[in-house]
Design an enzyme around this catalytic site. Structure first.
Site, mmCIF file in Angstrom:
data_model
loop_
_atom_site.group_PDB
_atom_site.id
_atom_site.type_symbol
_atom_site.label_atom_id
_atom_site.label_comp_id
_atom_site.label_asym_id
_atom_site.label_seq_id
_atom_site.Cartn_x
_atom_site.Cartn_y
_atom_site.Cartn_z
ATOM 1 N N ARG A 75 10.348 -11.897 6.109
ATOM 2 C CA ARG A 75 11.238 -10.736 6.294
ATOM 3 C C ARG A 75 12.291 -11.038 7.355
ATOM 4 N NH1 ARG A 75 7.039 -5.700 6.872
ATOM 5 N NH2 ARG A 75 6.391 -5.579 4.696
ATOM 6 N N LYS A 97 0.820 -1.214 0.000
ATOM 7 C CA LYS A 97 0.000 0.000 0.000
ATOM 8 C C LYS A 97 0.853 1.263 0.000
ATOM 9 C CE LYS A 97 -2.430 0.741 3.741
ATOM 10 N NZ LYS A 97 -2.360 1.980 4.520
#
Ligand SMILES: [Zn+2]
Length: 221
Positions: A127, A13
């Site tokens: 991650r 986003k």
């Protein structure tokens, strides 16, 4: 063009918001940033927010809406703005629409980035971060040269608590809970557009640009 952007954690986003900012020359309005700068600037709303936060409370919708109103009335919002992270509830959406109506503005489009939750879990829980220099990696998409070690400084990479699978699942369900009702609310108003956030960044950018360029006319979700 006044746009509200929805997207779960890991949907890209932020990248897409930045794209809209650059392509259309409209500012991105984040309520978190507005709150911080109002507190710093000691405006009346900022002072009100600070006393609530200092007491450990949640800043009321009235304060946030007051900040939104001040912000969207500024010169740089004349040709549009993109709202990120707000509204989060239906009462906020109702209040936002009537606030904008009062100053001759409206929400033109609500764009929702939709990504399958399995994919989001893979993206987020893969991650890894270097605790020494802060550089980020991903075990699938952005592998370090030597497994588990930072390219810059050779330190052993770690997974931040925020990225652990359980935390990710929890963050996603909170998001889902918050936005599913809002999405149907905007769908009923005929201004919700869903974009698949699974493709490449440039694919997603083209889909978003097509929706905005058409002024929101076209395939609604
Ligand atoms: Zn490092």
């Amino acid at each position: 063009m006044n746009v509200v952007l929805f997207g779960p954690p890991g949907s890209g986003k932020g990248t897409q918001a930045q794209f809209i900012v650059e392509r259309y020359g409209i500012p991105q309005i984040s309520t978190g940033d507005m709150l911080r700068s109002a507190v710093k600037a000691k405006t009346p709303l900022g002072n009100a927010a600070k006393s609530v936060m200092d007491a450990g409370g949640l800043v009321s919708d009235d304060i946030v809406l007051g900040l939104v109103k001040e912000r969207v009335s500024q010169e740089d919002c004349t040709s549009g703005f993109i709202l990120d992270g707000f509204p989060r509830t239906i009462p906020q959406a109702d209040a936002l629409i009537s606030l904008l109506d009062g100053i001759g503005k409206k929400i033109d489009l609500v764009i929702s980035l939709d990504v399958d939750s399995k994919e989001l879990i893979n993206r987020l829980s893969g991650r890894r971060t270097c605790p020494a220099c802060g550089k980020g990696f991903h075990i699938i998409y952005d592998k370090p040269v030597r497994e588990g070690l930072c390219n810059n400084c050779g330190t052993l990479l770690v997974q931040r608590d925020d990225d652990s699978e359980n935390t990710v699942i929890n963050r996603l369900s909170v998001y889902e809970l918050q936005t599913s009702a809002l999405k149907s609310y905007f769908k009923d108003l005929g201004i919700l557009y869903s974009v698949s956030g699974s493709g490449s960044i440039s694919d997603i950018q083209s889909q978003i640009a097509a929706i905005i360029d058409a002024g929101g006319v076209g395939d609604r979700s």
